[in-house]
Enzyme design. Structure first.
Site, short mmCIF file in Angstrom:
data_model
loop_
_atom_site.label_atom_id
_atom_site.label_comp_id
_atom_site.label_asym_id
_atom_site.label_seq_id
_atom_site.Cartn_x
_atom_site.Cartn_y
_atom_site.Cartn_z
CG ASN A 23 -2.11 -1.00 0.94
OD1 ASN A 23 -2.27 -1.50 -0.16
ND2 ASN A 23 -2.88 -1.28 1.99
NE ARG A 92 -12.80 0.19 -3.70
CZ ARG A 92 -13.97 0.49 -4.21
NH1 ARG A 92 -14.63 -0.41 -4.90
NH2 ARG A 92 -14.51 1.67 -4.05
CB CYS A 116 -15.43 -3.11 -2.39
SG CYS A 116 -13.99 -3.72 -1.54
NE ARG A 121 -12.21 -0.04 0.00
CZ ARG A 121 -11.11 -0.66 -0.39
NH1 ARG A 121 -11.18 -1.89 -0.85
NH2 ARG A 121 -9.94 -0.06 -0.35
CB ILE A 327 -12.19 1.54 8.76
CG1 ILE A 327 -11.26 1.98 9.90
CG2 ILE A 327 -11.79 2.17 7.43
CD1 ILE A 327 -11.10 3.47 10.08
NE ARG A 397 -6.49 -7.43 -4.92
CZ ARG A 397 -7.47 -6.57 -4.90
NH1 ARG A 397 -8.70 -6.98 -4.74
NH2 ARG A 397 -7.24 -5.28 -5.04
C1 EPZ Z 1 -6.73 2.09 2.02
O1 EPZ Z 1 -7.93 1.97 1.27
C2 EPZ Z 1 -6.01 0.77 1.88
N1 EPZ Z 1 -5.70 0.54 0.47
C3 EPZ Z 1 -6.85 -0.35 2.46
O2 EPZ Z 1 -6.11 -1.55 2.41
C4 EPZ Z 1 -7.16 -0.03 3.93
O3 EPZ Z 1 -8.03 -1.00 4.44
C5 EPZ Z 1 -7.81 1.35 4.03
O4 EPZ Z 1 -6.99 2.35 3.38
C6 EPZ Z 1 -8.05 1.80 5.45
O5 EPZ Z 1 -6.85 1.83 6.15
C7 EPZ Z 1 -4.64 1.09 -0.09
O6 EPZ Z 1 -3.88 1.81 0.54
C8 EPZ Z 1 -4.37 0.78 -1.51
P1 EPZ Z 1 -10.08 4.85 2.83
P2 EPZ Z 1 -8.79 3.26 0.92
O7 EPZ Z 1 -10.36 5.77 1.70
O8 EPZ Z 1 -7.89 4.42 0.76
C9 EPZ Z 1 -14.69 5.98 3.27
C10 EPZ Z 1 -5.79 -3.89 2.04
O9 EPZ Z 1 -6.29 -4.94 2.53
N2 EPZ Z 1 -14.51 6.81 2.07
O10 EPZ Z 1 -9.11 5.29 3.85
O11 EPZ Z 1 -9.68 2.89 -0.19
C11 EPZ Z 1 -14.51 4.49 2.97
O12 EPZ Z 1 -15.68 3.92 2.44
C12 EPZ Z 1 -6.67 -2.68 1.75
O13 EPZ Z 1 -4.61 -3.78 1.73
C13 EPZ Z 1 -15.57 7.56 1.60
O14 EPZ Z 1 -16.68 7.55 2.16
O15 EPZ Z 1 -9.64 3.45 2.24
C14 EPZ Z 1 -14.13 3.93 4.33
O16 EPZ Z 1 -15.27 3.77 5.11
C15 EPZ Z 1 -8.12 -2.93 1.74
N3 EPZ Z 1 -15.38 8.32 0.48
C16 EPZ Z 1 -13.29 5.08 4.92
O17 EPZ Z 1 -13.65 6.26 4.18
C17 EPZ Z 1 -14.19 8.38 -0.17
O18 EPZ Z 1 -14.07 9.10 -1.18
C18 EPZ Z 1 -11.79 4.90 4.84
O19 EPZ Z 1 -11.44 4.46 3.52
C19 EPZ Z 1 -13.12 7.62 0.32
C20 EPZ Z 1 -13.30 6.84 1.45
#
Ligand code: EPZ
Length: 422
Positions: A23, A92, A116, A121, A327, A397
């Site tokens: 990541n 994603r 997802c 997400r 989260i 992955r």
């Molecule tokens: C990152 O995903 C990681 N992926 C995820 O790792 C990790 O679980 C996640 O952060 C949380 O730590 C990468 O870094 C590639 P977020 P990301 O945006 O950025 C909401 C793994 O297993 N949200 O921080 O997609 C969202 O739905 C993966 O390696 C919105 O509502 O997560 C969630 O509830 C899976 N609108 C929260 O925020 C948005 O535009 C945090 O998601 C964006 C996010």
């Protein structure tokens, strides 16, 4: 489809080396779009998500080559700006090219990621913030179509929710925007800091790295750079939990324990006594594991990416552990599979109540996402008899050579493929 056959009940002993963080490598690879010079990213794990990001970059005209864990990206000097659905739907994080494309090529067409397994997400916060930087965005035929023909400009942006890839995307756009941007309520995950370090090496001007407020003074152009990504804290945490389950002992080497504070605290509360150095964690299974309740939160809180593995650990702990997922809204699919192995888990809303210890017995289980797969492998290590974990492609992955690493510690994991119709 590949599966794992795990012979459970063996003690694990020895040292496991952690790979570079998937990541962290993903945004760093996307950042190569910000320059016409060569960017070299060392420590990229050979996992499927990295291969997908290399394909996305290739579709955008970049040339990616890798030797071992070093990926070199050279600009193809094209104006290509389309990241197609065939690639985005498999990962994603492909959406990370949106910010850099807009900033450097003035437009982007990136497929909107769909549903997802772990939650809705959406990427609305990425889109809103890019609009504040002066882009126009719309969704057309399933793609985000973004344009900034006269370039981006600085803005004062407050994220309404902490988002990791959202922060990364917007930071990559802001470094080439005209003028000053202030990004507030940013994610403080170590992967965001790692990306910022690469951008600084490329000539970006960013203050507040490591905090939740990033102040960016846009520059006209960025240069190439060489960067080594941080060790994978989630892989390290997964193997530390393996050590707590069956370590005799297990040393997780080449990691950053300072990125794993919340997990180490949980392990200590569970009766595990991890020995920590600057770059390693040694873990032995205690005589008695105690239940500990945790709630996932943003860094430096307990990582959602270690939640499934912690549920697996708590099946072997005495008492009731309440594991709350704050989260993502539906990240408990592993619970039902763990119950097939004999775990006692009740899921209610965002909380899984795990009552332990329960003896686990081998069965066939199905992986639903990357970290759920890891939890099933961990459970298979302690289950009596044979556990078959199906849909190992989820694991591939993000975990580099997991079976090789665990087998070197004394586990018995065989990858097999029964053919297309089984
Ligand atoms: C990152 O995903 C990681 N992926 C995820 O790792 C990790 O679980 C996640 O952060 C949380 O730590 C990468 O870094 C590639 P977020 P990301 O945006 O950025 C909401 C793994 O297993 N949200 O921080 O997609 C969202 O739905 C993966 O390696 C919105 O509502 O997560 C969630 O509830 C899976 N609108 C929260 O925020 C948005 O535009 C945090 O998601 C964006 C996010």
């Amino acid at each position: 489809m590949d599966k794992f056959r795990i012979g459970g009940g063996r003690a694990l002993r020895g040292t496991v080396m952690v790979s570079g963080a998937k990541n962290a490598a993903l945004p760093c690879l996307a950042a190569a779009l910000l320059t016409s010079d060569e960017v070299e990213i060392a420590g990229t794990p050979r996992v499927r998500d990295i291969v997908t990001m290399e394909k996305v970059l290739a579709a955008l005209g970049e040339s990616c080559t890798h030797a071992g864990s070093v990926t070199r990206i050279v600009s193809g000097h094209t104006g290509t700006f389309h990241a197609p659905y065939e690639l985005v739907r498999t990962m994603r994080a492909s959406v990370l090219v949106l910010g850099p494309l807009l900033a450097r090529r003035g437009r982007a067409r990136v497929a909107l990621p769909g549903g997802c397994a772990i939650g809705a997400r959406p990427v609305d916060l990425h889109m809103l913030a890019l609009e504040q930087l002066g882009a126009t965005l719309r969704v057309e035929h399933g793609d985000i179509v973004a344009e900034a023909p006269r370039g981006l400009h600085g803005a004062d942006i407050t994220f309404s929710k902490v988002t990791v890839t959202g922060t990364e995307n917007v930071l990559m756009a802001a470094v080439l925007a005209r003028g000053r941007s202030v990004l507030r309520r940013c994610a403080r995950e170590p992967e965001v800091t790692d990306l910022a370090e690469l951008l600084l090496a490329m000539g970006a001007r960013i203050d507040g790295v490591g905090t939740d407020t990033l102040e960016v003074e846009g520059v006209d152009a960025l240069r190439g750079a060489r960067h080594t990504v941080i060790p994978d804290r989630i892989e390290a945490g997964t193997y530390a939990i393996a050590g707590a389950l069956c370590g005799d002992p297990v040393t997780v080497a080449g990691c950053r324990p300072d990125h794993l504070g919340a997990l180490l605290e949980t392990l200590r509360a569970a009766g595990v006594e991890p020995e920590v150095t600057a770059s390693s964690i040694t873990v032995r299974r205690p005589a008695r594991l105690r239940s500990v309740s945790v709630t996932t939160t943003e860094h430096p809180g307990f990582a959602t990416d270690l939640q499934a593995q912690t549920v697996a650990l708590m099946t072997q702990a005495e008492g009731v552990a309440e594991i709350t997922e704050a989260i993502f809204e539906s990240r408990f699919q592993h619970a039902l599979e763990l119950m097939r192995l004999g775990a006692r888990i009740e899921v209610s809303g965002r909380t899984a109540r795990v009552t332990g210890p329960t003896p686990l017995t081998g069965a066939t289980v199905m992986a639903s996402d990357l970290r759920a797969s890891a939890a099933l492998v961990l459970a298979g290590l302690v289950a009596e008899g044979e556990t078959v974990v199906d849909r190992i492609y989820h694991l591939d992955r993000g975990y580099e050579a997991m079976e090789g690493k665990l087998n070197a510690l004394g586990a018995s994991i065989e990858r097999f493929n029964p053919g297309p119709f089984v």
